[in-house]
Design a protein around this motif. Structure first.
Motif, mmCIF file in Angstrom:
data_model
loop_
_atom_site.group_PDB
_atom_site.id
_atom_site.type_symbol
_atom_site.label_atom_id
_atom_site.label_comp_id
_atom_site.label_asym_id
_atom_site.label_seq_id
_atom_site.Cartn_x
_atom_site.Cartn_y
_atom_site.Cartn_z
ATOM 1 N N PRO A 118 0.821 -1.217 0.000
ATOM 2 C CA PRO A 118 0.000 0.000 0.000
ATOM 3 C C PRO A 118 0.852 1.263 0.000
ATOM 4 N N GLY A 119 0.419 2.274 -0.769
ATOM 5 C CA GLY A 119 1.001 3.604 -0.688
ATOM 6 C C GLY A 119 2.281 3.823 -1.451
ATOM 7 N N GLN A 120 2.768 2.847 -2.201
ATOM 8 C CA GLN A 120 4.002 3.032 -2.973
ATOM 9 C C GLN A 120 4.067 2.014 -4.103
ATOM 10 N N LYS A 121 4.803 2.378 -5.146
ATOM 11 C CA LYS A 121 4.952 1.494 -6.292
ATOM 12 C C LYS A 121 6.109 0.518 -6.118
ATOM 13 N N ARG A 122 7.153 0.945 -5.423
ATOM 14 C CA ARG A 122 8.306 0.067 -5.248
ATOM 15 C C ARG A 122 8.003 -0.997 -4.209
ATOM 16 N N ILE A 123 8.253 -2.233 -4.596
ATOM 17 C CA ILE A 123 8.049 -3.359 -3.691
ATOM 18 C C ILE A 123 9.401 -3.770 -3.120
ATOM 19 N N PRO A 124 9.586 -3.742 -1.813
ATOM 20 C CA PRO A 124 10.884 -4.108 -1.224
ATOM 21 C C PRO A 124 11.338 -5.494 -1.683
ATOM 22 N N ARG A 125 12.626 -5.625 -1.910
ATOM 23 C CA ARG A 125 13.185 -6.885 -2.408
ATOM 24 C C ARG A 125 12.897 -8.045 -1.463
ATOM 25 N N THR A 126 12.846 -7.763 -0.174
ATOM 26 C CA THR A 126 12.636 -8.829 0.807
ATOM 27 C C THR A 126 11.155 -9.120 1.065
ATOM 28 N N ALA A 127 10.290 -8.482 0.317
ATOM 29 C CA ALA A 127 8.850 -8.663 0.548
ATOM 30 C C ALA A 127 8.364 -9.939 -0.135
ATOM 31 N N ARG A 128 8.591 -11.044 0.497
ATOM 32 C CA ARG A 128 8.072 -12.333 0.031
ATOM 33 C C ARG A 128 7.949 -13.275 1.212
ATOM 34 N N VAL A 129 7.033 -14.214 1.102
ATOM 35 C CA VAL A 129 6.895 -15.262 2.105
ATOM 36 C C VAL A 129 7.295 -16.582 1.481
ATOM 37 N N ALA A 130 7.699 -17.514 2.310
ATOM 38 C CA ALA A 130 8.126 -18.817 1.802
ATOM 39 C C ALA A 130 6.942 -19.577 1.205
ATOM 40 N N SER A 131 7.216 -20.294 0.129
ATOM 41 C CA SER A 131 6.242 -21.247 -0.416
ATOM 42 C C SER A 131 6.796 -22.648 -0.211
ATOM 43 N N TYR A 132 5.910 -23.617 -0.158
ATOM 44 C CA TYR A 132 6.301 -24.980 0.190
ATOM 45 C C TYR A 132 5.797 -25.964 -0.862
ATOM 46 N N PRO A 133 6.606 -26.974 -1.221
ATOM 47 C CA PRO A 133 6.123 -28.005 -2.142
ATOM 48 C C PRO A 133 4.901 -28.714 -1.570
ATOM 49 N N VAL A 134 3.907 -28.921 -2.422
ATOM 50 C CA VAL A 134 2.662 -29.568 -2.016
ATOM 51 C C VAL A 134 2.321 -30.641 -3.042
ATOM 52 N N VAL A 135 1.849 -31.785 -2.565
ATOM 53 C CA VAL A 135 1.380 -32.868 -3.431
ATOM 54 C C VAL A 135 0.032 -33.345 -2.911
ATOM 55 N N GLU A 136 -0.910 -33.504 -3.818
ATOM 56 C CA GLU A 136 -2.202 -34.100 -3.470
ATOM 57 C C GLU A 136 -2.216 -35.536 -3.947
ATOM 58 N N GLN A 137 -2.371 -36.457 -3.019
ATOM 59 C CA GLN A 137 -2.302 -37.884 -3.348
ATOM 60 C C GLN A 137 -3.147 -38.682 -2.366
ATOM 61 N N ASP A 138 -3.945 -39.605 -2.898
ATOM 62 C CA ASP A 138 -4.756 -40.496 -2.061
ATOM 63 C C ASP A 138 -5.664 -39.721 -1.109
ATOM 64 N N ALA A 139 -6.261 -38.643 -1.624
ATOM 65 C CA ALA A 139 -7.203 -37.813 -0.857
ATOM 66 C C ALA A 139 -6.540 -37.101 0.311
ATOM 67 N N LEU A 140 -5.220 -36.945 0.265
ATOM 68 C CA LEU A 140 -4.461 -36.253 1.299
ATOM 69 C C LEU A 140 -3.633 -35.140 0.668
ATOM 70 N N ILE A 141 -3.420 -34.067 1.421
ATOM 71 C CA ILE A 141 -2.544 -32.983 1.016
ATOM 72 C C ILE A 141 -1.233 -33.124 1.785
ATOM 73 N N TRP A 142 -0.157 -33.382 1.044
ATOM 74 C CA TRP A 142 1.162 -33.564 1.642
ATOM 75 C C TRP A 142 1.981 -32.288 1.441
ATOM 76 N N VAL A 143 2.780 -31.922 2.446
ATOM 77 C CA VAL A 143 3.608 -30.735 2.356
ATOM 78 C C VAL A 143 5.034 -31.073 2.788
ATOM 79 N N TRP A 144 5.981 -30.358 2.193
ATOM 80 C CA TRP A 144 7.411 -30.536 2.493
ATOM 81 C C TRP A 144 7.918 -29.261 3.150
ATOM 82 N N ILE A 145 8.408 -29.372 4.388
ATOM 83 C CA ILE A 145 8.821 -28.199 5.158
ATOM 84 C C ILE A 145 10.293 -27.855 4.918
ATOM 85 N N GLY A 146 11.122 -28.834 4.565
ATOM 86 C CA GLY A 146 12.564 -28.636 4.492
ATOM 87 C C GLY A 146 13.041 -28.032 3.193
#
Length: 383
Positions: A118-146
């Motif tokens: 909000p309030g500026q056009k420049r987005i700070p370089r560090t403005a991101r959150v981590a994303s995590y690998p996800v797999v949907e298999q056998d009616a389950l949602i699996w996630v990888w934290i490492g």
């Protein structure tokens, strides 16, 4: 590659005896908390839980937010804290496939990159959150934290019965205020059914019948089997199958460290065994599945599932099994919550007693410790 393999028959004590088979009366220390193996796949949710409404879960101490993309329905997992003032993104909203923070409007795409501030056009370089690998298999949602570079979907163990034709599944999830290692112990030693779950799934024969334990160190799999040739039929099965009298009851466990537990259960009237060709038309088969997902230190998600290949069109049986198994799970929840509190009052250096029925649980502890000590190198699943 299967790695080292050991087998222990707790009835006869014949065969190879490894570290997983303590002599009767051996005392071993029990840690209050089991360390997390981060470079592994964990069940974060059921498929039906993840949709266009944001879902927050804490896995291995990491707060995560889950949702599905608008067009493809692909599951997404991001860190659940805005970079600005740490507001939970799971308590925010979606604009298409982007999460808009509900506090100041910081907006993130599916990769975790901030695309608006909000309030500026420049987005700070560090403005991101981590994303995590996800797999949907056998009616389950699996996630990888490492480390995302180590996330190989081929190493996820299968539970095909959860969404296969010919099977009907009831399921639920209960959070437990206990170390996840205590839940692993609980599920690998089913002798407790006799005492904790009497009147539901427990009968005297479960505790009285010796077990056979097999450990596949390389694959990170522990197998514990208990075959009862002549046993009382517990209400869980008597009321749902209609069997009268005594039964043949087989319990064959597969624990795939660190997360997935499979109990292959077969019951039939006494003397009724599978056919010579391996078919088993006169047996009742139940697949009991648990996903054991650490939330944080001293807290674990207990995902439970009961699948059957009999009376699949009978809604009354479905609801009976759902309610009955929920009662059993809550008995475990209460017991483990109490046990965790009790362990917190023990003196440093206390000793616990382990006997033959504990061989599976001790093997699981050893494998979990190895996964941490070896730098979380993923185990190769052999299925």
């Amino acid at each position: 590659m299967r790695g080292n393999h050991s087998r222990q028959d707790a009835k006869s004590n014949h065969g190879t005896r490894g570290d997983d088979a303590p002599p009767t009366g051996t005392g071993t220390p029990m840690p209050h908390m089991t360390a997390f193996a981060r470079n592994q796949w964990y069940v974060a949710a059921y498929s039906h839980e993840v949709g266009r409404e944001l879902l927050g879960r804490t896995i291995l101490g990491e707060p995560l937010v889950f949702y599905r993309t608008e067009d493809e329905g692909t599951p997404v997992a991001l860190h659940d804290r805005c970079v600005h003032r740490r507001y939970p993104l799971s308590q925010s909203g979606l604009d298409g496939d982007r999460i808009v923070c509900g506090y100041h409007g910081f907006t993130y795409d599916t990769t975790g990159a901030c695309v608006y501030v909000p309030g500026q056009k420049r987005i700070p370089r560090t403005a991101r959150v981590a994303s995590y690998p996800v797999v949907e298999q056998d009616a389950l949602i699996w996630v990888w934290i490492g480390d995302p570079g180590l996330a190989d979907p081929q190493t996820i163990p299968r539970a095909r019965h959860l969404d296969s034709p010919g099977w009907v599944t009831v399921r639920g999830m209960e959070p437990i205020d206990a170390d996840y290692g205590l839940l692993v112990d609980n599920l690998l030693d089913l002798s407790h059914e006799t005492y904790l779950h009497g009147g539901y799934i427990g009968t005297p024969e479960v505790a009285e019948t010796p077990i056979t334990t097999e450990v596949d160190e390389g694959a990170g799999i522990v197998r514990v089997s208990r075959h009862m040739d002549d046993a009382e039929c517990p209400p869980f099965y008597a009321r749902s199958t209609g069997i009268e009298g005594r039964i043949t009851r087989w319990q064959d466990i597969e624990y795939h460290a660190p997360c997935l537990y499979l109990l292959h259960s077969r019951i039939a009237p006494v003397g009724v065994l599978p056919e010579a060709d391996g078919s088993d038309p006169n047996g009742f088969h139940t697949e009991i599945t648990y996903a054991i997902t650490p939330s944080s230190d001293g807290k674990v998600y207990d995902f439970w599932m009961v699948s059957r290949d009999w009376a699949t069109d009978d809604d009354e049986v479905t609801e009976f099994l759902r309610g009955n198994n929920h009662t059993v799970v809550m008995q475990d929840v209460d017991a483990l919550n109490l046990l965790q509190k009790t362990l917190g009052t023990e003196r440093t250096g206390y000793q616990e007693l382990s006997i033959n029925i504990d061989t599976g649980g001790l093997a699981a502890r050893r494998i979990l410790a190895r996964l941490v000590e070896e730098g979380d190198k993923p185990v190769e699943k052999v299925l």
